[in-house]
Design a protein around this motif. Structure first.
Motif, PDB file in Angstrom:
ATOM      1  N   ALA A 206       0.927  -1.262  -0.091  1.00 59.13           N
ATOM      2  CA  ALA A 206       0.106  -0.069   0.070  1.00 59.13           C
ATOM      3  C   ALA A 206       0.809   1.199   0.088  1.00 59.13           C
ATOM      4  O   ALA A 206       0.626   2.179  -0.764  1.00 59.13           O
ATOM      5  CB  ALA A 206      -1.024  -0.012   1.138  1.00 59.13           C
ATOM      6  N   LEU A 217      -4.007   3.080  -9.484  1.00 58.09           N
ATOM      7  CA  LEU A 217      -5.176   2.510  -8.668  1.00 58.09           C
ATOM      8  C   LEU A 217      -6.374   3.391  -8.699  1.00 58.09           C
ATOM      9  O   LEU A 217      -7.634   2.801  -8.800  1.00 58.09           O
ATOM     10  CB  LEU A 217      -4.865   2.658  -7.115  1.00 58.09           C
ATOM     11  N   ARG A 220      -8.295   2.158 -11.769  1.00 55.28           N
ATOM     12  CA  ARG A 220      -8.632   0.756 -11.432  1.00 55.28           C
ATOM     13  C   ARG A 220      -7.859   0.149 -12.755  1.00 55.28           C
ATOM     14  O   ARG A 220      -8.616  -1.072 -13.165  1.00 55.28           O
ATOM     15  CB  ARG A 220     -10.025   0.692 -11.822  1.00 55.28           C
ATOM     16  N   TYR A 222      -5.822  -2.514 -12.760  1.00 58.17           N
ATOM     17  CA  TYR A 222      -5.430  -3.726 -11.777  1.00 58.17           C
ATOM     18  C   TYR A 222      -4.512  -4.498 -12.648  1.00 58.17           C
ATOM     19  O   TYR A 222      -3.399  -5.036 -12.139  1.00 58.17           O
ATOM     20  CB  TYR A 222      -6.660  -4.343 -11.541  1.00 58.17           C
ATOM     21  N   ARG A 237      -5.341  -6.889  -3.432  1.00 53.57           N
ATOM     22  CA  ARG A 237      -6.645  -6.725  -2.740  1.00 53.57           C
ATOM     23  C   ARG A 237      -6.639  -6.322  -1.458  1.00 53.57           C
ATOM     24  O   ARG A 237      -7.276  -5.364  -0.655  1.00 53.57           O
ATOM     25  CB  ARG A 237      -7.652  -8.146  -2.722  1.00 53.57           C
ATOM     26  N   GLN A 240      -5.334  -2.529  -1.308  1.00 61.06           N
ATOM     27  CA  GLN A 240      -6.346  -1.867  -1.827  1.00 61.06           C
ATOM     28  C   GLN A 240      -7.293  -1.493  -0.564  1.00 61.06           C
ATOM     29  O   GLN A 240      -7.799  -0.457  -0.366  1.00 61.06           O
ATOM     30  CB  GLN A 240      -7.159  -2.334  -3.033  1.00 61.06           C
ATOM     31  N   THR A 241      -7.625  -2.666   0.346  1.00 59.35           N
ATOM     32  CA  THR A 241      -8.376  -2.615   1.483  1.00 59.35           C
ATOM     33  C   THR A 241      -7.685  -1.340   2.504  1.00 59.35           C
ATOM     34  O   THR A 241      -8.428  -0.711   3.040  1.00 59.35           O
ATOM     35  CB  THR A 241      -8.340  -3.888   2.283  1.00 59.35           C
ATOM     36  N   ALA A 244      -8.113   1.944   1.038  1.00 61.03           N
ATOM     37  CA  ALA A 244      -9.569   2.278   1.115  1.00 61.03           C
ATOM     38  C   ALA A 244     -10.154   2.855   2.691  1.00 61.03           C
ATOM     39  O   ALA A 244     -10.925   3.667   2.748  1.00 61.03           O
ATOM     40  CB  ALA A 244     -10.665   1.512   0.640  1.00 61.03           C
ATOM     41  N   THR A 463     -13.738  -3.535  -9.195  1.00 64.45           N
ATOM     42  CA  THR A 463     -12.860  -4.045  -8.289  1.00 64.45           C
ATOM     43  C   THR A 463     -12.592  -5.239  -8.793  1.00 64.45           C
ATOM     44  O   THR A 463     -12.987  -6.304  -9.523  1.00 64.45           O
ATOM     45  CB  THR A 463     -13.400  -3.933  -6.982  1.00 64.45           C
TER      46      THR A 463
END
Length: 464
Positions: A206, A217, A220, A222, A237, A240-241, A244, A463
């Motif tokens: 991150a 990012l 999107r 990916y 993932r 990204q969590t 976010a 996503t």
């Protein structure tokens, strides 16, 4: 040129002072109306609150005389009791007590940062630099100006350069809330991540993304992210969590300025299977003309022209306020009757409605209906809505009927909320889905409604 007299008949519309006041009161919100009423109460001695006892009434005639007597006993100390307020005790007759002292005040971002600055041991010069940086922050907690530009605006005799500002900024960025003093979104996210434990899943990845690949990012993209970072879906993932969960507006929790409250004018309830509109009596000012002054002026008619004018002004105000709420109720009743399906089933059942429909139904001008619905609010089981919310354009359906724009937006929002995040619906796909419901909408219309609801396009909703 020969002069002559000529008689000519013509019509001219003149707004009387009473009509002007009626129009002004109708277009005011409930809070503004209350402020206007308070102004009239201070200016006109013949007006008074109808829930207040008149001065001519004797205490023995009041229904609350026993309660007042008990209060007097407590005030005189016969009962020997103290009243509790906010956890502390005070005598009932303590006129110096201010209950507003128990109401917590909201702290601004500036006050919050200055409080932290007071706990740091700094020289007077360094403290002045910190104050300068704090004053330059915007409402989101960002520093919108470059340090070089800020240094150039400082008088030369202070000999302040950008290096000193950079040192002060690094200290400021250690203050709470995390991310304050950032100069960009990427820096704000990085500052927040650096305060988190490094062993959290996806933390290192991150940090790399926010420092170097935040644009990818955001778009999107990916596939390119995974190729550039050499990671898999699960790792991306997790990162990204982490991102976010960060706050893009570090100072969002600090409210600047005055908070505005809304008082509903209308409440909607279900009675005998039908939704009906009722006035919120608590929102109506309780006014009356002072009876004592009114009788005195009646006994001395014609002897006090100024007070007679004030009496007429007071009567007009009481009548116009009542007329204002009568008009709002009449308009609200017509709206609720037209929108029964909305109150039963929600936005998807909203009927198309325009001002002219209501104006023709209740026999008022469209401008009057517009004033009656602007800044007037309705409270129902589905929430609080401005009366203007129930008006909207219409589109023809396949069956020859009409569907309101509000209902179409509700359908679009529902489709987006239930879509597969890995394969979100395009505007064309949404238009095709609406067509299957009998609602023929062009793709560009779907895009317009989606943007109005601030729903991102399909590529930004995707996503992993």
């Amino acid at each position: 040129m020969k002069q002559a007299l000529q008689l000519k008949v013509s019509q001219q519309l003149t707004l009387t002072p009473q009509l002007q006041q009626s129009i002004k009161l109708l277009q005011l919100s409930t809070l503004d109306l209350q402020a206007e009423v308070e102004r009239f109460l201070l200016d006109n001695p013949l007006l008074e609150h109808s829930d207040e006892p008149r001065e001519a009434d004797s205490p023995s005639d009041r229904e609350d005389a026993p309660a007042e007597s008990a209060a007097d006993d407590a005030r005189d100390g016969d009962g020997g009791e103290l009243l509790e307020w906010g956890g502390g005790s005070r005598a009932a007759g303590d006129d110096d007590f201010d209950p507003m002292l128990n109401v917590p005040c909201q702290v601004t971002l500036r006050e919050h940062l200055l409080a932290q600055l007071g706990e740091v041991a700094l020289s007077d010069r360094d403290r002045a630099i910190m104050r300068l940086l704090i004053e330059e922050l915007d409402d989101d907690g960002y520093l919108p100006v470059q340090l070089e530009e800020l240094a150039s605006n400082i008088p030369l005799e202070l000999e302040l350069d950008s290096d000193e500002l950079a040192v002060g900024l690094r200290l400021l960025q250690q203050f709470d809330p995390a991310g304050v003093g950032a100069r960009s979104l990427a820096e704000a996210l990085e500052l927040q991540l650096l305060r988190r434990p490094g062993q959290e899943p996806g933390h290192a990845l991150a940090l790399t993304i926010v420092r170097e690949h935040l644009a990818l990012l955001g778009n999107r993209d990916y596939a390119r992210l995974k190729k550039t970072l050499g990671c898999g879906d699960d790792q991306l993932r997790e990162a990204q969590t982490q991102i976010a969960s960060l706050n893009p507006r570090p100072a969002a929790g600090f409210v600047e300025g005055e908070v505005h409250y809304v008082i509903p004018d209308i409440s909607v309830r279900k009675r005998r299977g039908r939704w009906v509109a009722e006035l919120n009596r608590a929102a109506m000012p309780k006014l009356r003309v002072n009876g004592l002054y009114e009788r005195m002026l009646a006994d001395n008619r014609g002897q006090n022209g100024e007070m007679s004018g004030r009496l007429q002004e007071a009567r007009w105000l009481v009548k116009n306020i009542q007329q204002r709420f009568d008009t709002i109720l009449k308009v609200a009743e017509a709206i609720v009757e037209r929108q029964q399906l909305f109150f039963e089933h929600g936005e998807v059942a909203m009927r198309p409605l325009i001002l002219r429909d209501i104006a023709e139904e209740i026999g008022l001008h469209e401008s009057t209906v517009s004033r009656s619905t602007s800044q007037k609010y309705l409270l129902c089981a589905r929430g609080l809505f401005e009366l203007k919310y129930f008006f909207g354009s219409s589109l023809e359906t396949e069956s020859g009927g009409e569907c309101s724009a509000t209902a179409i937006k509700a359908h679009i929002r529902g489709m987006v909320e239930s879509e597969n995040p890995a394969k979100p619906l395009s505007d064309s796909a949404i238009a095709d889905a609406l067509d299957k419901l009998g609602i023929q909408v062009a793709r560009r219309t779907v895009a317009k409604y989606r943007e109005a609801m601030q729903i991102p396009p399909v590529n930004l909703r995707k996503t992993l």
